[in-house]
Scaffold this motif. Structure first.
Motif, short mmCIF file in Angstrom:
data_model
loop_
_atom_site.label_atom_id
_atom_site.label_comp_id
_atom_site.label_asym_id
_atom_site.label_seq_id
_atom_site.Cartn_x
_atom_site.Cartn_y
_atom_site.Cartn_z
N PHE A 14 86.55 -3.74 86.45
CA PHE A 14 86.43 -5.32 86.99
C PHE A 14 88.38 -5.19 86.54
CE2 PHE A 14 82.08 -5.70 86.14
CZ PHE A 14 82.19 -6.78 87.34
N LEU A 15 89.00 -5.01 85.71
CA LEU A 15 90.73 -5.02 85.31
C LEU A 15 91.42 -3.81 85.96
CD1 LEU A 15 90.30 -5.37 81.62
CD2 LEU A 15 89.66 -6.72 83.42
N SER A 16 90.61 -3.33 87.01
CA SER A 16 91.61 -2.17 87.93
C SER A 16 92.39 -2.92 89.16
CB SER A 16 90.79 -0.83 88.17
OG SER A 16 91.50 -0.46 89.03
N PHE A 17 93.38 -2.75 89.65
CA PHE A 17 94.20 -3.42 90.63
C PHE A 17 93.63 -2.47 91.90
CE2 PHE A 17 97.52 -2.56 93.81
CZ PHE A 17 97.71 -3.85 94.32
N TRP A 18 93.38 -1.27 91.76
CA TRP A 18 92.91 -1.00 92.99
C TRP A 18 91.69 -0.94 93.98
CZ3 TRP A 18 87.80 2.35 94.05
CH2 TRP A 18 87.77 2.42 92.86
N THR A 19 90.40 -1.82 92.45
CA THR A 19 89.01 -2.29 93.00
C THR A 19 89.28 -3.29 93.64
OG1 THR A 19 88.61 -3.14 90.42
CG2 THR A 19 88.02 -0.95 91.58
N THR A 20 90.44 -4.15 93.22
CA THR A 20 90.63 -5.72 93.89
C THR A 20 91.38 -5.47 95.37
OG1 THR A 20 91.51 -6.09 91.45
CG2 THR A 20 92.20 -7.44 93.55
#
Length: 178
Positions: free
Chosen positions: A36-42
């Motif tokens: 949830f805190l990962s840039f790539w999932t955003t």
């Protein structure tokens, strides 16, 4: 009056967008909540959103015989964005507040840890860091109110992207453009 094709496509693709973004969120939840805190999932969610809306505008333009005004393109995009974001926000509110309320606390602690690590790397003062953490804990970023606020912020930025996409996909020199 909104064309039935514009309305139908906006609604259909909006539902698809909401489902896909909610599925991405559910998969992140199932695999590893730190994602949830990962840039790539955003970036993954943003890419899915852009791809779906490009397909929406291409299909809509095709269905109206390549005569798509700026207003029609933006309207289809806006309906899709509104529905997709609303479904995602609704899913997140359910996830964080009903399905797994303890997830909020876990994510908050992970966010605080991330802030501390990042602040140490960039030399942020301890007082500034403490103030940021205090504000974060006080505002509960996963509450229903904050989720709604985030949804409106996402919709605002989606509208900016929508204006650009409507400009790109509009038919040049249509009589409906103002």
């Amino acid at each position: 009056m909104i064309s039935p094709i514009i309305k139908r496509n906006g609604i259909n693709y909006g539902v698809v967008t909401g489902i896909i973004l909610s599925l991405i969120t559910a998969v992140i939840y199932a695999i590893d909540i730190e994602l949830f805190l990962s840039f790539w999932t955003t970036l993954l969610s943003l890419s899915a959103f852009i791809i779906i809306t490009v397909i929406l505008l291409m299909q809509t333009k095709k269905q109206v015989n390549n005569q798509l005004s700026f207003k029609e393109a933006f309207t289809a995009y806006f309906i899709c964005s509104l529905i997709g974001i609303a479904l995602l926000v609704g899913f997140k509110m359910l996830l964080f507040n009903i399905i797994d309320p303890s997830l909020k606390d876990t994510l908050l602690e992970l966010t605080v840890k991330y802030l501390k690590d990042t602040s140490n790397k960039y030399g942020v003062s301890a007082s500034t860091l403490n103030e940021m953490i205090t504000n974060l804990r006080k505002n509960d970023p996963f509450s229903i109110a904050e989720q709604l606020k985030g949804g409106f912020i996402n919709l605002f930025f989606a509208c900016i992207l929508g204006l650009i996409m409507a400009f790109i996909f509009k038919t040049k020199n249509t009589s409906q453009d103002n």
